[in-house]
Scaffold this motif. Structure first.
Motif: not given
Length: 279
Positions: A244, A247, A252-255
């Motif tokens: 998190s 991200a 970004k939302k989800n890596v």
């Protein structure tokens, strides 16, 4: 070939036209068999086309002014009012003809007749071009526009009836986006019944480079490699971050799925739920 306004459709087809006329490499990579090309640049003017030729031509060793087998016309007849015959006549007069480009289709599109619906009209109009292409063993490329509406399927973005997509042998849709390094790239989405490799391909347009149009490869792989590079850069500056936190740093939302792939590839290691670079 379909795309929204200002996505570089005309630059792209000019690159292809030059590559074929000169027997060079399209988009800096794809080798082309030399032949004669007719480019119906129906939305251009002489000055604009000369500028495009000079800009794209610097990649090719031969001066664009010396290209004798690239013919450019600024006007053409509507297809059902002599346009089909015009194209056939040009092909017959050029035994080494390989490509005809119609830029754009809207400029030569026949008026719909009577109660004919849009689907049937598209099948009839484009079907005649398809017959000419098959009979003469030549490619006919029409340049068209995308709808303004957002679509889940790239090919649903092609403006007009589904009869267009159903009739053409190959459909290519352009969409501009940002690469992982925040540079602007264009994605070519391709579907084909003619054995042309399907998929999504990224390319970049840069006036300062040669070639000006540079094919980058598979769009998803290119984007993925850029995203991986971004993550590695973040971990260089601040190791031992949670997914998190990474991200958030990248906006970004989800890596997490990508981090797991990178861990399997040995690009990062995970300790107690935090990621860092291997020693």
């Amino acid at each position: 070939l379909s795309g929204k306004p200002k996505t570089g459709k005309s630059y792209l087809v000019m690159d292809w036209a030059l590559a074929i006329a000169l027997g060079g490499h399209a988009m800096g990579q794809k080798p082309c068999t030399q032949g004669t090309v007719l480019y119906l640049a129906l939305e251009g003017n002489e000055r604009l086309l000369q500028n495009r030729l000079r800009l794209l031509g610097k990649y090719f060793e031969k001066e664009t002014e010396a290209v004798t087998n690239l013919e450019i016309a600024l006007r053409a007849k509507v297809l059902d009012k002599g346009g089909y015959e015009q194209i056939e006549d040009w092909i017959n007069r050029h035994p080494d003809a390989r490509l005809v480009i119609i830029d754009t289709y809207q400029k030569v599109k026949p008026m719909k007749k009577g109660n004919t619906d849009d689907y049937d009209a598209a099948v009839e109009n484009l079907g005649r071009l398809q017959e000419i292409a098959n009979e003469k063993h030549i490619a006919i490329l029409i340049v068209h526009h995308n709808t303004k509406a957002k679509t889940d399927d790239d090919f649903d973005a092609i403006l007009g009836t589904t009869g267009i997509r159903a009739t053409t042998d190959t459909n290519i849709v352009l969409n501009r986006t940002r690469g992982g390094d925040d540079s602007e790239i264009t994605v070519l989405s391709i579907e084909s019944r003619q054995g042309i490799p399907e998929g999504r391909y990224a390319y970049r347009f840069d006036e300062e480079d040669t070639p000006v149009i540079q094919l980058l490869g598979d769009a998803d792989e290119y984007s993925l490699s850029r995203e991986r590079a971004e993550i590695l850069e973040v971990l260089k500056e601040e190791p031992a971050l949670t997914p998190s936190q990474i991200a958030d740093a990248l906006g970004k939302k989800n890596v997490t799925p990508l981090l797991q792939k990178m861990r399997k590839a040995g690009q990062v290691i995970s300790k107690k739920g935090k990621y860092e670079l291997p020693e």
